[in-house]
Design an enzyme around this catalytic site. Structure first.
Site, PDB file in Angstrom:
ATOM      1  N   GLN A 137      19.993 -11.003 -65.539  1.00 12.32           N
ATOM      2  CA  GLN A 137      20.051 -11.663 -64.235  1.00 12.32           C
ATOM      3  C   GLN A 137      20.022 -13.182 -64.410  1.00 12.32           C
ATOM      4  OE1 GLN A 137      20.575 -10.011 -61.418  1.00 12.32           O
ATOM      5  NE2 GLN A 137      20.314 -11.694 -59.986  1.00 12.32           N
ATOM      6  N   ASP A 161      28.409  -6.691 -65.769  1.00 15.34           N
ATOM      7  CA  ASP A 161      28.605  -7.815 -64.834  1.00 15.34           C
ATOM      8  C   ASP A 161      30.021  -8.374 -64.973  1.00 15.34           C
ATOM      9  OD1 ASP A 161      26.580  -8.574 -63.067  1.00 15.34           O
ATOM     10  OD2 ASP A 161      25.384  -9.499 -64.661  1.00 15.34           O
ATOM     11  N   LYS A 169      19.347  -3.601 -57.122  1.00 16.35           N
ATOM     12  CA  LYS A 169      20.161  -2.933 -58.147  1.00 16.35           C
ATOM     13  C   LYS A 169      19.460  -1.662 -58.648  1.00 16.35           C
ATOM     14  CE  LYS A 169      22.275  -7.353 -59.248  1.00 16.35           C
ATOM     15  NZ  LYS A 169      22.493  -8.498 -60.130  1.00 16.35           N
TER      16      LYS A 169
HETATM   17  N1  GUN Z   1      22.804 -13.887 -60.137  1.00 14.26           N
HETATM   18  C1  GUN Z   1      23.472 -13.953 -58.968  1.00 14.26           C
HETATM   19  N2  GUN Z   1      24.445 -13.022 -58.922  1.00 14.26           N
HETATM   20  C2  GUN Z   1      24.385 -12.358 -60.099  1.00 14.26           C
HETATM   21  C3  GUN Z   1      25.141 -11.278 -60.640  1.00 14.26           C
HETATM   22  O1  GUN Z   1      26.082 -10.745 -60.041  1.00 14.26           O
HETATM   23  N3  GUN Z   1      24.761 -10.870 -61.883  1.00 14.26           N
HETATM   24  C4  GUN Z   1      23.735 -11.464 -62.572  1.00 14.26           C
HETATM   25  N4  GUN Z   1      23.459 -11.002 -63.802  1.00 14.26           N
HETATM   26  N5  GUN Z   1      23.022 -12.462 -62.097  1.00 14.26           N
HETATM   27  C5  GUN Z   1      23.344 -12.899 -60.865  1.00 14.26           C
END
Ligand code: GUN
Length: 290
Positions: free
Chosen positions: A97, A120, A53
């Site tokens: 996350q 998200d 990211k």
């Molecule tokens: N853990 C697995 N996929 C994601 C996601 O798309 N966003 C976040 N914040 N955590 C994750």
């Protein structure tokens, strides 16, 4: 052989489009969009995803902030930092996350994020905005899947879509989006579904988001179906330098030859999730700077 739904290529195209927007923002002398990421603990896979990211932010020219907490951090302390990010004028969007350590409630953490900065798309308000058709920040993985389908001009109207997995971050919102935006006839299968193959065999579009390698075999798939594999699991592979490889929920080697389209793992849905996060950040920036 099937056509590959190449998430890597499409996400590269979209990142190019975002980078151009950032260039024009800079040319106007304005500050660039800013994404912040909170990560708790030392889960290796989570750190890898977060690095992806951050690298995506660098590629398109966004500002970014990474905040790392030890796995012993209290929920209260985490919420205090989230509230600071909610107030921070310089941060357009942020994510926490997941997974989080067991002593921290994902629900309470998610709901402490301002829906306007929830890039998200996890908060109840943004989830609800799918149903109300007054869409705001859409959940990143389903948003990425819809964009992949759209860019490959795959028809969803009136089609039988079967979604396996009803999670809050993938299967549940995606089934709503396929219904509301896609005009599809949607069946959602989950842990308690009886005769899973009986459902999956009827799918024109089969989406799988469970996290169980090998779940979908060729006997469970209709010839010519569109297969979207959201599962991503690390399995041990001593022939690799890293010691592991990533696999989806679909047995790719035997399903691909009978599919119409299929997403590879890695390189299918994963890159689309990251680019959706960037698109949401750009959207949140646009709302603030409108
Ligand atoms: N853990 C697995 N996929 C994601 C996601 O798309 N966003 C976040 N914040 N955590 C994750």
């Amino acid at each position: 052989m099937p056509a590959i739904l190449d998430g890597r290529k499409i996400s590269k195209d979209i990142k190019g489009e975002i980078a151009q927007k950032v260039t024009s923002i800079k040319a106007e002398g304005k500050r660039v969009p800013h994404l912040a990421i909170i990560i708790v603990g030392d889960d290796v896979a989570s750190h890898t995803y977060v690095n992806g990211k951050i690298n995506a932010c660098k590629e398109v020219g966004f500002d970014f902030t990474l905040m790392h907490f030890a796995s012993t951090v209290s929920e209260k302390k985490l919420i205090k930092h989230i509230e600071q990010f909610n107030e921070d004028e310089d941060i357009d969007g942020f994510i926490v996350q997941i997974p989080l350590p067991e002593h921290i409630s994902v629900e309470r953490i998610t709901e402490s994020i301002s829906p306007w900065k929830d890039v998200d798309g996890f908060t109840n308000q943004n989830f609800g905005s799918i149903v109300s058709r007054n869409q705001r920040l859409l959940p990143a993985t389903p948003f990425g899947v819809m964009e992949l389908i759209r860019r490959y001009e795959i028809q969803t109207e009136g089609k039988n879509c079967v979604v396996v997995g009803a999670s809050r971050i993938a299967g549940a919102p995606l089934s709503l989006m396929l219904l509301q935006d896609g005009g599809a006839t949607v069946t959602v299968c989950h842990k308690l579904t009886e005769n899973l193959a009986g459902h999956t065999k009827k799918a024109d579009i089969l989406v799988v988001a469970v996290g169980k390698p090998g779940l979908i075999t060729k006997e469970m798939v209709k010839e010519g179906a569109v297969i979207i594999d959201i599962g991503i699991t690390r399995v041990e592979d001593t022939s690799r330098k890293s010691g592991f490889r990533l696999v989806g929920d679909v047995v790719y080697d035997t399903v691909a030859p009978i599919a119409g389209y299929i997403t590879p793992v890695p390189g299918g849905v994963g890159p689309m999730t990251i680019v959706s996060l960037l698109l949401n950040t750009l959207k949140a920036y646009g709302v603030k700077n409108a």
